[in-house]
Write a protein that holds these residues in place. Sequence first.
Motif, PDB file in Angstrom:
ATOM      1  N   VAL A  55       3.637   5.934   2.362  1.00 13.07           N
ATOM      2  CA  VAL A  55       3.913   7.352   2.118  1.00 13.07           C
ATOM      3  C   VAL A  55       5.038   7.513   1.104  1.00 13.07           C
ATOM      4  O   VAL A  55       5.037   8.450   0.282  1.00 13.07           O
ATOM      5  CB  VAL A  55       4.267   8.064   3.442  1.00 13.07           C
ATOM      6  N   ASP A  56       6.009   6.591   1.108  1.00 12.69           N
ATOM      7  CA  ASP A  56       7.124   6.670   0.176  1.00 12.69           C
ATOM      8  C   ASP A  56       6.687   6.485  -1.271  1.00 12.69           C
ATOM      9  O   ASP A  56       7.413   6.848  -2.194  1.00 12.69           O
ATOM     10  CB  ASP A  56       8.188   5.628   0.536  1.00 12.69           C
ATOM     11  N   LEU A  57       5.510   5.919  -1.484  1.00 15.88           N
ATOM     12  CA  LEU A  57       5.008   5.740  -2.847  1.00 15.88           C
ATOM     13  C   LEU A  57       4.601   7.059  -3.484  1.00 15.88           C
ATOM     14  O   LEU A  57       4.495   7.151  -4.713  1.00 15.88           O
ATOM     15  CB  LEU A  57       3.804   4.785  -2.843  1.00 15.88           C
ATOM     16  N   TYR A  78       8.396   0.120  -9.858  1.00 20.19           N
ATOM     17  CA  TYR A  78       8.725   0.381  -8.453  1.00 20.19           C
ATOM     18  C   TYR A  78      10.108  -0.174  -8.107  1.00 20.19           C
ATOM     19  O   TYR A  78      10.500  -1.237  -8.604  1.00 20.19           O
ATOM     20  CB  TYR A  78       7.687  -0.249  -7.524  1.00 20.19           C
ATOM     21  N   PRO A  79      10.844   0.517  -7.243  1.00 17.37           N
ATOM     22  CA  PRO A  79      12.162   0.010  -6.815  1.00 17.37           C
ATOM     23  C   PRO A  79      12.015  -1.182  -5.869  1.00 17.37           C
ATOM     24  O   PRO A  79      10.948  -1.405  -5.289  1.00 17.37           O
ATOM     25  CB  PRO A  79      12.777   1.213  -6.091  1.00 17.37           C
ATOM     26  N   GLY A  81       4.294  -1.380  -3.396  1.00 19.10           N
ATOM     27  CA  GLY A  81       3.638  -0.882  -4.596  1.00 19.10           C
ATOM     28  C   GLY A  81       2.695  -1.905  -5.191  1.00 19.10           C
ATOM     29  O   GLY A  81       1.586  -1.572  -5.635  1.00 19.10           O
ATOM     30  N   MET A  82       3.118  -3.175  -5.217  1.00 17.01           N
ATOM     31  CA  MET A  82       2.232  -4.228  -5.703  1.00 17.01           C
ATOM     32  C   MET A  82       1.019  -4.351  -4.785  1.00 17.01           C
ATOM     33  O   MET A  82      -0.096  -4.617  -5.249  1.00 17.01           O
ATOM     34  CB  MET A  82       2.984  -5.564  -5.750  1.00 17.01           C
ATOM     35  N   GLY A  83       1.245  -4.147  -3.497  1.00 10.92           N
ATOM     36  CA  GLY A  83       0.119  -4.193  -2.560  1.00 10.92           C
ATOM     37  C   GLY A  83      -0.879  -3.076  -2.831  1.00 10.92           C
ATOM     38  O   GLY A  83      -2.094  -3.281  -2.757  1.00 10.92           O
ATOM     39  N   LEU A  84      -0.372  -1.875  -3.168  1.00 14.78           N
ATOM     40  CA  LEU A  84      -1.249  -0.767  -3.508  1.00 14.78           C
ATOM     41  C   LEU A  84      -2.062  -1.080  -4.766  1.00 14.78           C
ATOM     42  O   LEU A  84      -3.282  -0.869  -4.811  1.00 14.78           O
ATOM     43  CB  LEU A  84      -0.430   0.508  -3.719  1.00 14.78           C
ATOM     44  N   GLY A  85      -1.361  -1.598  -5.781  1.00 11.17           N
ATOM     45  CA  GLY A  85      -2.059  -1.970  -7.007  1.00 11.17           C
ATOM     46  C   GLY A  85      -3.100  -3.044  -6.759  1.00 11.17           C
ATOM     47  O   GLY A  85      -4.221  -2.984  -7.272  1.00 11.17           O
ATOM     48  N   THR A 100      16.370   1.491  -5.755  1.00 13.86           N
ATOM     49  CA  THR A 100      16.055   2.523  -4.763  1.00 13.86           C
ATOM     50  C   THR A 100      15.152   3.596  -5.371  1.00 13.86           C
ATOM     51  O   THR A 100      15.023   3.708  -6.598  1.00 13.86           O
ATOM     52  CB  THR A 100      17.340   3.194  -4.249  1.00 13.86           C
ATOM     53  N   ILE A 101      14.559   4.400  -4.499  1.00 12.94           N
ATOM     54  CA  ILE A 101      13.726   5.521  -4.955  1.00 12.94           C
ATOM     55  C   ILE A 101      14.577   6.513  -5.745  1.00 12.94           C
ATOM     56  O   ILE A 101      14.124   7.091  -6.741  1.00 12.94           O
ATOM     57  CB  ILE A 101      13.068   6.215  -3.746  1.00 12.94           C
TER      58      ILE A 101
END
Length: 556
Positions: free
Chosen positions: A332-334, A454-455, A462-466, A520-521
């Motif tokens: 969700v933070d993405l 990505y932070p 993020g890499m997992g999402l990609g 960080t974000i």
Amino acid sequence: MGFAELLEHVGSMGRFQIIHVVLLSLPIFMMASHMILQNFTAGTPGHHCLVHHPNGTSGNQSLEAEDLLKVSIPVDEKGQPEQCRRFIHHQGQLLNATIANWTEMDTETCKDGWVYDKTVFPSTIVTEWDLVCSARTLKQMAQSLYMAGVLVGGIVYGGLSDRFGRRLILIWSCLQLAVTGTASAFSPTFSAYCTLRFLTGMAYSGTVLNIFSLCVEWTPTRTRPLLSTYNGLAYTIGQMILAGLAYLIPEWRWLQLTVSLPYFLFFIYSWWFSESARWLVLAGKPEQAVKELKRAARMNGKPEASDKLNVELLRSNMKEEMASLKSSYTFVDLVRTPTMRRISCCLCFVWFSTSFAYYGLVMDLQHFGINIYLIQLVFGAVDFPAKFISVLTISYIGRRFTQAATLVLAGLTILANIFVPQDMPTTRASLAVFGKGCLAAAFNCIYLYTGELYPTVLRQTGMGLGNTLSRLGGISAPLVKISGEYLPYLPHLIYGTAPVVSGIAAIFLPETRNASLPETIEQVENRSQGQKDPKQQQQMEALLNATKPETTKDAV
């Protein structure tokens, strides 16, 4: 001083980093062997029904028994023996007939099995489990299940490595890949083979994601394009190694075993790796982070820097990062904040289409009509100039330009192949090779680009999402290939359009050339705001200089 300055303090590219990067790259050499292994272990040789002897018994006749084939097997429109049907009764009249309409003769399916031409492929999963004719889709299913495993592994291991660390998940992934890959070579059934390949795909994701993160998080900004290209070339060499191994080891079980056993060695020495100090700090483990930084300083020949390091120094220099710690971060933070949402959406387009078009090309080598070992070698060799050019554009022009340009060029090349006649295989293969080179350069950029966008607190997620979108593209590619049975140009139209669209989406990503890794974000959002409002950016820089007058050089 942030983490980048701390890394410079202990040595940002010394002996510690060189040994680290070299050892991390060794498993990559065999990555291609697992990803595109089925080009050889699942090769489909020429085949036809097992035919009956004139005395009524059945036997495995050679393909040179032309007379027996002529009276037993109908021919297709190209004059070749039908692969999936045979005459119920011998048609002796065909020996003397110059023209015969065999469609009026009774035929049946291959009830007694098939005869395979073992000239190129002596043994594959296709010949062992008869994955031809009505069962031919099972071959694609095996590859799709492997890609599904890679997808699941990206989701599972991407999140786990952000929670439990890069090193631990890398160790486990190497062991899992070694065990399941080796076990695949001894699969007694096709179902067991598919299950083991799924688990191997999961391990593949865990290995490649954490290798990349450990490389990026232990090295400075200025060397990241070079390191990304180095790892990409390791994968390229792996493709060429696979061509040689497949030529020397044509039996599929021995080939599967050969590309899996080295991961036991990788598992053994992976215990030596240091955990990412960046991750340790943001995971609330400053004591262990200091320990790893001291180890790097000693190996880099900076004992005085090691003596000065302590938890207090670390905390004082990374106040902003440590103050932003949360108990956990999720997918969700993405998409929780505007800039992160824009980055994630654009990267989803880029990852999906790059993989989609890439595997649409590299998993269809048999259909080029050229020696499969030669075309595999050429497909691997084209990566050298492609990635060399990409590292120059990445370093001197920017990530965004490189990503967009390579995708658009790849898409236009694939679309151009629609207009090349089928009787020009060399031209079609040449265009495919150029397109593959562009997609390899796009892959080379996207791994680096994603890690920089990505932070640290969300980099693996993020890499997992990609990786997830990439594997969805890999799973979809063979399904689109089936559409060619209805409209021959449709697969190329889809494969070409997707990278063009994603290349346009890449234009909306922030540029990261010469920028330090965000931790960080909040840093990601502030950096984006600074790009939109130069005045505000100048005020922030002035405030930073006022509060840290002793800092005289930019963060790396």
